[in-house]
Design a protein around this motif. Structure first.
Motif, PDB file in Angstrom:
ATOM      1  N   GLN A 205      60.026  10.065 107.074  1.00 33.88           N
ATOM      2  CA  GLN A 205      60.070  11.270 106.246  1.00 33.88           C
ATOM      3  C   GLN A 205      61.456  11.485 105.661  1.00 33.88           C
ATOM      4  O   GLN A 205      61.597  11.859 104.495  1.00 33.88           O
ATOM      5  CB  GLN A 205      59.652  12.476 107.086  1.00 33.88           C
ATOM      6  CG  GLN A 205      58.178  12.523 107.417  1.00 33.88           C
ATOM      7  CD  GLN A 205      57.832  13.679 108.339  1.00 33.88           C
ATOM      8  OE1 GLN A 205      58.664  14.167 109.105  1.00 33.88           O
ATOM      9  NE2 GLN A 205      56.589  14.128 108.267  1.00 33.88           N
ATOM     10  N   SER A 206      62.487  11.241 106.453  1.00 34.34           N
ATOM     11  CA  SER A 206      63.855  11.431 105.979  1.00 34.34           C
ATOM     12  C   SER A 206      64.216  10.453 104.875  1.00 34.34           C
ATOM     13  O   SER A 206      64.941  10.808 103.928  1.00 34.34           O
ATOM     14  CB  SER A 206      64.832  11.288 107.151  1.00 34.34           C
ATOM     15  OG  SER A 206      66.171  11.358 106.703  1.00 34.34           O
ATOM     16  N   GLY A 207      63.728   9.216 104.954  1.00 36.09           N
ATOM     17  CA  GLY A 207      64.114   8.201 103.985  1.00 36.09           C
ATOM     18  C   GLY A 207      63.200   8.074 102.798  1.00 36.09           C
ATOM     19  O   GLY A 207      63.660   7.697 101.707  1.00 36.09           O
ATOM     20  N   CYS A 208      61.897   8.382 102.961  1.00 31.20           N
ATOM     21  CA  CYS A 208      60.918   8.099 101.916  1.00 31.20           C
ATOM     22  C   CYS A 208      60.424   9.338 101.174  1.00 31.20           C
ATOM     23  O   CYS A 208      59.927   9.222 100.048  1.00 31.20           O
ATOM     24  CB  CYS A 208      59.701   7.383 102.503  1.00 31.20           C
ATOM     25  SG  CYS A 208      60.092   5.873 103.411  1.00 31.20           S
TER      26      CYS A 208
ATOM     27  N   ASN B 133      61.759   9.998  92.476  1.00 33.57           N
ATOM     28  CA  ASN B 133      60.826  10.497  91.473  1.00 33.57           C
ATOM     29  C   ASN B 133      59.925  11.518  92.138  1.00 33.57           C
ATOM     30  O   ASN B 133      59.456  11.316  93.263  1.00 33.57           O
ATOM     31  CB  ASN B 133      60.000   9.346  90.888  1.00 33.57           C
ATOM     32  CG  ASN B 133      59.248   9.743  89.635  1.00 33.57           C
ATOM     33  OD1 ASN B 133      58.445  10.660  89.632  1.00 33.57           O
ATOM     34  ND2 ASN B 133      59.517   9.031  88.540  1.00 33.57           N
ATOM     35  N   ASN B 134      59.657  12.627  91.415  1.00 26.42           N
ATOM     36  CA  ASN B 134      58.850  13.713  91.995  1.00 26.42           C
ATOM     37  C   ASN B 134      57.376  13.374  92.100  1.00 26.42           C
ATOM     38  O   ASN B 134      56.630  14.095  92.765  1.00 26.42           O
ATOM     39  CB  ASN B 134      59.020  14.992  91.160  1.00 26.42           C
ATOM     40  CG  ASN B 134      60.373  15.637  91.381  1.00 26.42           C
ATOM     41  OD1 ASN B 134      60.899  15.645  92.496  1.00 26.42           O
ATOM     42  ND2 ASN B 134      60.958  16.180  90.311  1.00 26.42           N
ATOM     43  N   ALA B 135      56.923  12.309  91.465  1.00 17.85           N
ATOM     44  CA  ALA B 135      55.504  11.947  91.530  1.00 17.85           C
ATOM     45  C   ALA B 135      55.117  11.611  92.964  1.00 17.85           C
ATOM     46  O   ALA B 135      55.826  10.859  93.648  1.00 17.85           O
ATOM     47  CB  ALA B 135      55.224  10.762  90.609  1.00 17.85           C
ATOM     48  N   PRO B 136      53.998  12.150  93.465  1.00 22.66           N
ATOM     49  CA  PRO B 136      53.609  11.926  94.877  1.00 22.66           C
ATOM     50  C   PRO B 136      53.425  10.459  95.234  1.00 22.66           C
ATOM     51  O   PRO B 136      53.572  10.087  96.402  1.00 22.66           O
ATOM     52  CB  PRO B 136      52.292  12.703  95.002  1.00 22.66           C
ATOM     53  CG  PRO B 136      52.339  13.717  93.908  1.00 22.66           C
ATOM     54  CD  PRO B 136      53.077  13.070  92.783  1.00 22.66           C
ATOM     55  N   THR B 137      53.096   9.627  94.252  1.00 23.77           N
ATOM     56  CA  THR B 137      52.886   8.212  94.553  1.00 23.77           C
ATOM     57  C   THR B 137      54.169   7.400  94.424  1.00 23.77           C
ATOM     58  O   THR B 137      54.165   6.193  94.704  1.00 23.77           O
ATOM     59  CB  THR B 137      51.834   7.615  93.602  1.00 23.77           C
ATOM     60  OG1 THR B 137      52.248   7.820  92.245  1.00 23.77           O
ATOM     61  CG2 THR B 137      50.478   8.288  93.819  1.00 23.77           C
ATOM     62  N   LEU B 138      55.263   8.035  94.004  1.00 28.12           N
ATOM     63  CA  LEU B 138      56.533   7.331  93.829  1.00 28.12           C
ATOM     64  C   LEU B 138      57.580   7.819  94.821  1.00 28.12           C
ATOM     65  O   LEU B 138      58.064   7.043  95.644  1.00 28.12           O
ATOM     66  CB  LEU B 138      57.034   7.503  92.382  1.00 28.12           C
ATOM     67  CG  LEU B 138      56.143   6.901  91.294  1.00 28.12           C
ATOM     68  CD1 LEU B 138      56.712   7.202  89.908  1.00 28.12           C
ATOM     69  CD2 LEU B 138      56.004   5.396  91.481  1.00 28.12           C
TER      70      LEU B 138
END
Length: 269
Positions: free
Chosen positions: A164-167, A191-196
Motif C-alpha cells: 500500500q505504501s509503495g503502490c 497516475n490517479n487512474a485506479p488501474t495505474l
C-alpha cells in the motif's frame, strides 16, 4: 529395540505421506487460478509435495516390509533433500539480509526504496514478464481500493502495508505545486487512474520485495525446523536400513566371525 527404529520410521513416513496430499492439492488449485498472489508458489508446492510423497512411500515400504533397496533410495533422496533445503535456507538469509523501510517524518507508515534490496531481488522485479504477473495480481487483490475512502487525517495516523505504501500513493516527498523542482522519479510515474496509480513505480517494486523479504524470513525459520526434523528422521532411517539388511541374512546380529575350522584338541573329551 531391534524393530523399534523400523516401527518409528514407518509411522513417521505414513504421517508425511498423508501430509503430502493437501500440499499437492494446494499446488494444483493455485495452478488453476491466475488471480491469486500465491500463483508464483505453485511450482515449489508441487515439487515439494511430490518429493515428500515419493520418499515417504519408499521409506514406509522399506521400513515396514524390510525392503532394503526401498530404504536405500529413501536415504539417498532424503540426503539430497536435506542438502537442498540447507542451501535454500542459506541462500534465503543472504538474499534477504538487506532491505527494510524508512520511517517518514510525521507518518506512521514507512516507505521503501528499491536500491536498498539485494541485486538478485532487484533484477527479479525488473524483469517485465515477472512484473506484469505481479502487477495483475496486485490489481486483482484490490489492495489499493481499501485506501480510496481514507481522509487526509487517516494518512497521518494510520499504518500501511509495504505494498500500500509503495503502490497506492506517490512518495510523500512529492510536491506537485512546484513541478519544476527536482523530485523523485516516482513522482512523475504516479497516475490517479485506479488501474495505474503507482504500479510502475520503483517504490511499488520495493514494497513487493519487502513483502517477499518478510515471507522469506518466516520460511527460513520454518526451513530450520524442517532441517532438524529431517536430520532426525534420516538418522532413524539409517538404523532401520541396518536392521533391514540384517534381517535378510542368516545372521541377524552380524556375520559369523569363526576363523578356526578344526575344533580344539580336547573337544571330544
Amino acid at each position: 529395540m531391534y524393530r523399534f527404529s523400523n516401527t518409528v520410521i514407518g509411522f513417521l513416513n505414513l504421517f508425511t505421506l498423508l501430509a503430502s496430499i493437501p500440499i499437492i492439492g494446494a499446488g494444483l488449485w493455485m495452478a488453476r487460478s491466475s488471480t491469486t498472489c500465491e500463483s508464483f508458489l505453485q511450482t515449489p508446492l508441487l515439487v515439494i509435495g511430490f518429493v515428500v510423497l515419493i520418499i515417504s512411500l519408499a521409506g514406509f515400504i522399506g521400513a515396514c516390509f524390510n525392503v532394503a533397496w526401498a530404504l536405500w533410495v529413501y536415504l539417498v533422496v532424503m540426503l539430497f533433500l536435506i542438502a537442498t533445503l540447507m542451501a535454500l535456507t542459506i541462500f534465503g538469509f543472504v538474499v534477504t539480509s538487506r532491505g527494510g523501510g524508512v520511517q517518514v517524518p510525521g507518518r506512521v507508515y514507512k516507505e521503501y526504496h528499491l536500491q536498498d534490496y539485494s541485486p538478485w531481488l532487484r533484477n527479479r522485479v525488473k524483469d517485465p514478464n515477472y512484473w506484469s504477473t505481479i502487477r495483475s495480481c496486485l490489481l486483482g487483490s484490490k489492495t489499493c481500493a481499501k485506501l480510496a475512502l481514507w481522509t487526509p487525517l487517516d494518512y497521518l495516523e494510520r499504518d500501511m502495508t509495504p505494498i500500500q505504501s509503495g503502490c497506492c500513493k506517490p512518495p510523500t516527498s512529492c510536491n506537485y505545486n512546484m513541478p519544476t523542482m527536482a523530485q523523485d522519479p516516482d513522482c512523475y510515474r504516479w497516475n490517479n487512474a485506479p488501474t495505474l496509480l503507482c504500479y510502475e513505480c520503483d517504490s511499488c517494486k520495493a514494497g513487493v520485495l519487502e513483502d517477499v523479504r518478510r515471507d522469506w524470513h518466516k520460511l527460513s525459520v520454518l526451513n530450520i525446523v524442517m532441517l532438524v526434523v529431517l536430520i532426525g528422521i534420516y538418522s532413524i532411517g539409517c538404523c532401520a536400513f541396518q536392521n533391514t539388511r540384517r534381517a535378510q541374512t542368516d545372521y541377524p546380529y552380524g556375520e559369523n566371525q569363526m576363523t578356526k575350522v578344526r575344533p580344539r584338541w580336547d573337544y571330544y573329551w
